[in-house]
Structures are given as C-alpha cells and as structure tokens.
Design a protein around this motif. Structure first.
Motif, PDB file in Angstrom:
ATOM      1  N   ASP A 110      34.685  67.054  35.695  1.00 14.69           N
ATOM      2  CA  ASP A 110      36.103  67.322  35.913  1.00 14.69           C
ATOM      3  C   ASP A 110      36.446  66.740  37.282  1.00 14.69           C
ATOM      4  OD1 ASP A 110      38.664  68.163  35.621  1.00 14.69           O
ATOM      5  OD2 ASP A 110      38.255  70.286  35.931  1.00 14.69           O
ATOM      6  N   GLU A 111      36.560  65.405  37.322  1.00 16.04           N
ATOM      7  CA  GLU A 111      36.732  64.742  38.600  1.00 16.04           C
ATOM      8  C   GLU A 111      37.603  63.502  38.483  1.00 16.04           C
ATOM      9  OE1 GLU A 111      32.660  64.023  39.532  1.00 16.04           O
ATOM     10  OE2 GLU A 111      32.542  62.237  38.302  1.00 16.04           O
ATOM     11  N   VAL A 112      38.138  63.100  39.619  1.00 15.52           N
ATOM     12  CA  VAL A 112      38.913  61.876  39.736  1.00 15.52           C
ATOM     13  C   VAL A 112      38.229  61.046  40.817  1.00 15.52           C
ATOM     14  CG1 VAL A 112      41.144  60.886  40.361  1.00 15.52           C
ATOM     15  CG2 VAL A 112      41.055  63.001  39.046  1.00 15.52           C
ATOM     16  N   ILE A 113      37.944  59.778  40.503  1.00 16.93           N
ATOM     17  CA  ILE A 113      37.293  58.885  41.453  1.00 16.93           C
ATOM     18  C   ILE A 113      38.259  57.751  41.776  1.00 16.93           C
ATOM     19  CG2 ILE A 113      35.327  57.365  41.888  1.00 16.93           C
ATOM     20  CD1 ILE A 113      33.857  58.978  39.670  1.00 16.93           C
ATOM     21  N   LYS A 123      41.530  51.329  42.203  1.00 18.70           N
ATOM     22  CA  LYS A 123      41.025  51.644  40.872  1.00 18.70           C
ATOM     23  C   LYS A 123      40.861  53.152  40.761  1.00 18.70           C
ATOM     24  CE  LYS A 123      36.972  50.967  37.992  1.00 18.70           C
ATOM     25  NZ  LYS A 123      35.627  50.396  37.936  1.00 18.70           N
ATOM     26  N   MET A 124      41.234  53.728  39.606  1.00 23.71           N
ATOM     27  CA  MET A 124      41.125  55.163  39.402  1.00 23.71           C
ATOM     28  C   MET A 124      40.329  55.424  38.132  1.00 23.71           C
ATOM     29  SD  MET A 124      43.977  58.136  38.766  1.00 23.71           S
ATOM     30  CE  MET A 124      44.952  57.585  40.112  1.00 23.71           C
ATOM     31  N   THR A 125      39.348  56.304  38.239  1.00 24.86           N
ATOM     32  CA  THR A 125      38.569  56.748  37.092  1.00 24.86           C
ATOM     33  C   THR A 125      38.738  58.251  36.978  1.00 24.86           C
ATOM     34  OG1 THR A 125      36.934  55.023  37.518  1.00 24.86           O
ATOM     35  CG2 THR A 125      36.268  56.806  36.061  1.00 24.86           C
ATOM     36  N   ARG A 167      34.971  51.176  48.533  1.00 25.40           N
ATOM     37  CA  ARG A 167      34.605  52.554  48.902  1.00 25.40           C
ATOM     38  C   ARG A 167      35.192  53.516  47.877  1.00 25.40           C
ATOM     39  NH1 ARG A 167      36.362  50.938  54.617  1.00 25.40           N
ATOM     40  NH2 ARG A 167      38.350  51.425  53.666  1.00 25.40           N
ATOM     41  N   ALA A 168      34.352  54.419  47.381  1.00 23.09           N
ATOM     42  CA  ALA A 168      34.799  55.378  46.368  1.00 23.09           C
ATOM     43  C   ALA A 168      35.010  56.749  46.993  1.00 23.09           C
ATOM     44  CB  ALA A 168      33.784  55.472  45.242  1.00 23.09           C
ATOM     45  N   HIS A 169      36.075  57.413  46.574  1.00 23.23           N
ATOM     46  CA  HIS A 169      36.389  58.766  47.018  1.00 23.23           C
ATOM     47  C   HIS A 169      36.465  59.636  45.768  1.00 23.23           C
ATOM     48  CE1 HIS A 169      37.425  57.058  50.922  1.00 23.23           C
ATOM     49  NE2 HIS A 169      38.064  56.123  50.233  1.00 23.23           N
ATOM     50  N   THR A 170      35.641  60.677  45.705  1.00 19.90           N
ATOM     51  CA  THR A 170      35.571  61.543  44.533  1.00 19.90           C
ATOM     52  C   THR A 170      36.249  62.875  44.823  1.00 19.90           C
ATOM     53  OG1 THR A 170      33.486  60.528  43.873  1.00 19.90           O
ATOM     54  CG2 THR A 170      34.015  62.640  42.879  1.00 19.90           C
TER      55      THR A 170
END
Length: 61
Positions: free
Chosen positions: A12-15, A2-4, A22-25
């Motif tokens: 100004d970020e991509v998660i 999943k991409m946010t 597990r989330a990577h920011t």
C-alpha cells in the motif's frame, strides 16, 4: 516524474521517481482513512493540475 502506485494485500505505497532517478516511497498503511483521502486528492491534483471538480457548480433540482 514517474509515479508507481502499488495497492494490494502486501503493498500500500506510492513511489515517486524524480528525473535524476532518486525514488521517494510513501507508505499509506499507517494513515487514517481521512489522511489517505487527502493524500489521494493531492496525488490527483498533481497529476491533473488543470482539471476542474466536474459537477461542483451543477444546478440542483
């Protein structure tokens, strides 16, 4: 996966969230303009792996 993508006055970020949750920011604000462009190219290439560049081979007049 999943991409946010959050782009605005405060963000100004991509998660990226993997299937295990597990989330990577990735914060884009410290990147230079060329680095942001390359990051965007890599994100698009990951989302659409079988897409061509479009008019890259078009004949010029």
């Amino acid at each position: 996966m999943k991409m946010t993508i959050r782009i605005g006055a405060a963000h100004d970020e991509v998660i990226l969230t993997d299937p295990e949750g597990r989330a990577h920011t990735f914060d884009r604000s410290p990147l230079s303009k060329s680095e942001r462009r390359e990051f965007a190219r890599q994100v698009v290439a990951t989302l659409f792996p079988n897409q061509s560049k479009g008019r890259r081979n078009a004949k010029r007049r």
